[in-house]
Scaffold this active site. Structure first.
Site, PDB file in Angstrom:
ATOM      1  N   CYS A   1      13.745  10.306   7.066  1.00  0.00           N
ATOM      2  CA  CYS A   1      13.668   9.885   8.482  1.00  0.00           C
ATOM      3  C   CYS A   1      15.005  10.097   9.160  1.00  0.00           C
ATOM      4  O   CYS A   1      15.061  10.365  10.354  1.00  0.00           O
ATOM      5  CB  CYS A   1      13.281   8.419   8.628  1.00  0.00           C
TER       6      CYS A   1
ATOM      7  N   GLU B   1      10.188  16.175  15.357  1.00  0.00           N
ATOM      8  CA  GLU B   1      10.606  15.964  13.967  1.00  0.00           C
ATOM      9  C   GLU B   1       9.840  16.933  13.068  1.00  0.00           C
ATOM     10  O   GLU B   1       8.617  16.874  12.978  1.00  0.00           O
ATOM     11  CB  GLU B   1      10.310  14.514  13.551  1.00  0.00           C
TER      12      GLU B   1
ATOM     13  N   GLU C   1       9.333   1.746  11.304  1.00  0.00           N
ATOM     14  CA  GLU C   1      10.386   2.769  11.211  1.00  0.00           C
ATOM     15  C   GLU C   1       9.666   4.116  11.232  1.00  0.00           C
ATOM     16  O   GLU C   1       8.954   4.461  10.293  1.00  0.00           O
ATOM     17  CB  GLU C   1      11.199   2.548   9.933  1.00  0.00           C
TER      18      GLU C   1
ATOM     19  N   LYS D   1       0.891  -1.172   0.000  1.00  0.00           N
ATOM     20  CA  LYS D   1       0.000   0.000   0.000  1.00  0.00           C
ATOM     21  C   LYS D   1       0.921   1.211   0.000  1.00  0.00           C
ATOM     22  O   LYS D   1       1.466   1.607   1.027  1.00  0.00           O
ATOM     23  CB  LYS D   1      -0.883  -0.014   1.257  1.00  0.00           C
TER      24      LYS D   1
END
Ligand code: ADP
Length: 474
Positions: free
Chosen positions: A277, A376, A243, A168
């Site tokens: 990331c 973040e 992750e 997906k």
């Protein structure tokens, strides 16, 4: 979408508009797959396991994957153009992404027939074999920052181990992923080995994560969704690898190679417009040379240029309007809070109106408790702060909820080892950062950066299981 070896639309006939971040204009439509489409894809994958795909030997699977690696390279320019249009990234970055995508198929294709079970010594009269087997149907929920690379990273080890996959991809950028699935059919992957369903996260994504007939979930994305994925996995008692991003620090000591450190630090935050990331989003610098080092970084930072994929500058736009608003909000809030801007990059004046461009920004003297020091941003915003000594540097580095990656800059060998050991994260670079894809290098986080490992041989272990066969022969 590709389900059971066929190109299909969503059963509902619904589609989603695709906007380019370059100019904010709609240029394509993708199927809006939902739970019913996920059901078909999972069933097709299950069938593939007992059909042609499941019957292939490890050697044959590996050869197919190597063929795929070459097929990707043969279509690299087409894929890169698609990726650049969809994500806005500079063409050089998009081209490099396709090389890394091909490398995943090469690495895992070459490994397919080299990972094997064991024979375990046991009591006299027994033969004990540890078999290594596929998990079954594996689900792969892919983010929008490096769609092609992430798909390769996630499905490469799964396919090499003989799982059948359902992908997906992200609704914000998935054209390359859909094309990759077509390429897989062209090289001869049997029907159902690789299925892909596009659609919204809360529809197709959620349906896939909670499907009762999947055996594993690999997810890369936000913390919030990561928690939902883990809950869904728990209800079906399946394993997941998560992750979930980071707030990765550079620890720069005063004996570092300043020039190399400064240019790597800048590259580490502007790469993919900070939407990585592993972005090096915190810069911790030893206080006795903080000013000197920051002026070097600021000088390089102010030369950063943002433009369209064709302009091929340092950065492109961010992926969508909400991401643009998010990054700008962080910058505005930090300014309101009195944080000092040390340098900013520049958006090329000729970028089209309506694109999602943001100004790369370097903030200095960011207090450890400020959101910019521990949240973040997922944009080209770098937060610098001084540290007094090694212990202080380690405390600051470990002082966020994340723990994905870090870089230590020092020429002192003892300090390199001590600091690397003390850092709470999944990867530590010494006098380097990022290292070109790192397909071979086990990767993943601790704390809120997630768990499980991708890349390298460890991903093959994650995406397989063992069976201990205990045979009494007398
Ligand atoms: P971002 O917030 O940066 O867009 P997300 O975590 O929302 O990152 O998206 C990463 C991937 O997760 C995308 O493929 C997205 O479609 C998918 N996703 C989003 N929400 C869900 C959900 N509730 N369940 C499963 N997948 C989801």
């Amino acid at each position: 979408m590709i389900i059971g070896g066929k190109a299909v639309q969503a059963q509902s006939g619904k589609t989603l508009e695709v906007r380019s971040p370059v100019d904010g204009l709609t240029f394509e439509a993708i199927p809006r797959g939902e739970a019913a489409d996920i059901d078909l894809a999972v069933a097709a994958a299950r069938q593939a396991l007992s059909g042609a795909w499941g019957k292939l030997s490890a050697l044959e699977r590996g050869r197919l994957m190597l063929k795929m690696a070459q097929h990707i390279l043969d279509h690299a320019e087409e894929l890169a153009l698609l990726e650049a249009r969809d994500t806005g990234k500079p063409m050089t970055t998009a081209r490099n992404d396709m090389v890394v995508l091909a490398r995943y198929f090469e690495f895992y294709g070459s490994a397919a027939d080299k990972i094997h079970g064991e024979v375990i010594p046991f009591l006299n009269g027994y033969q004990v074999n540890l078999l290594r087997e596929p998990l079954g149907v594996t689900a792969h929920i892919i983010p929008w920052n490096y769609p092609a690379q992430m798909m390769g990273r996630s499905i490469g080890p799964a396919l090499a181990m003989g799982n059948a996959v359902v992908v997906k991809p992200a609704e914000d950028a998935c054209l390359s992923c859909l094309r990759i699935a077509e390429l897989a059919l062209e090289v001869g992957f049997p029907p159902g080995a690789l299925n892909i369903v596009s659609g919204l996260g809360e529809e197709a994504g959620a349906a896939l994560a909670k499907h009762p007939d999947i055996n594993f979930i690999s997810f890369t994305g936000s913390n919030e969704v990561g928690v939902l994925i883990q809950q869904a996995a728990a209800l079906n008692a399946v394993k997941c690898v998560l992750e979930l991003g980071g707030k990765s620090p550079h620890l720069v000591f005063s004996d570092a190679n300043l020039e190399l450190a400064a240019s790597t630090v800048v590259r580490g935050i502007i790469q993919n417009t900070g939407q990585t990331c592993t972005a090096g989003s915190r810069l911790l610098v030893q206080s006795d040379f903080y000013e000197e080092f920051l002026s070097l970084v600021a000088e390089k930072f102010s030369r950063v240029r943002v433009g369209t994929p064709e302009m091929n500058l340092d950065c492109g736009p961010v992926v969508n309007l909400s991401q643009q608003q998010r990054v700008n909000k962080y910058i505005a809030q930090a300014q309101q809070d009195g944080l000092k801007i040390l340098a900013q990059g520049q958006i090329d004046p000729n970028v089209p109106n309506g694109g999602y461009y943001v100004t790369p920004t370097l903030f200095g003297q960011v207090p450890a408790e400020h959101p910019l020091a521990h949240e973040e941003v997922f944009g080209p915003v770098l937060a610098a702060m001084p540290f007094v000594d090694e212990a202080h540097a380690i405390a600051l580095a470990n002082g966020t909820d994340y723990g994905l990656l870090a870089a230590v800059w020092t020429e002192n060998g003892g300090r390199q080892q001590r600091v690397a050991k003390a850092l709470k994260c999944g990867q530590v670079f010494v006098n380097s950062f990022g290292a070109g894809g790192g397909v071979e290098l086990p990767f993943g986080g601790v704390k809120r950066s997630g768990h499980g490992r991708e890349k390298g041989f460890m991903a093959l272990e994650e995406m397989s299981t063992t069976k201990t066969v205990i045979h009494f022969h007398g």
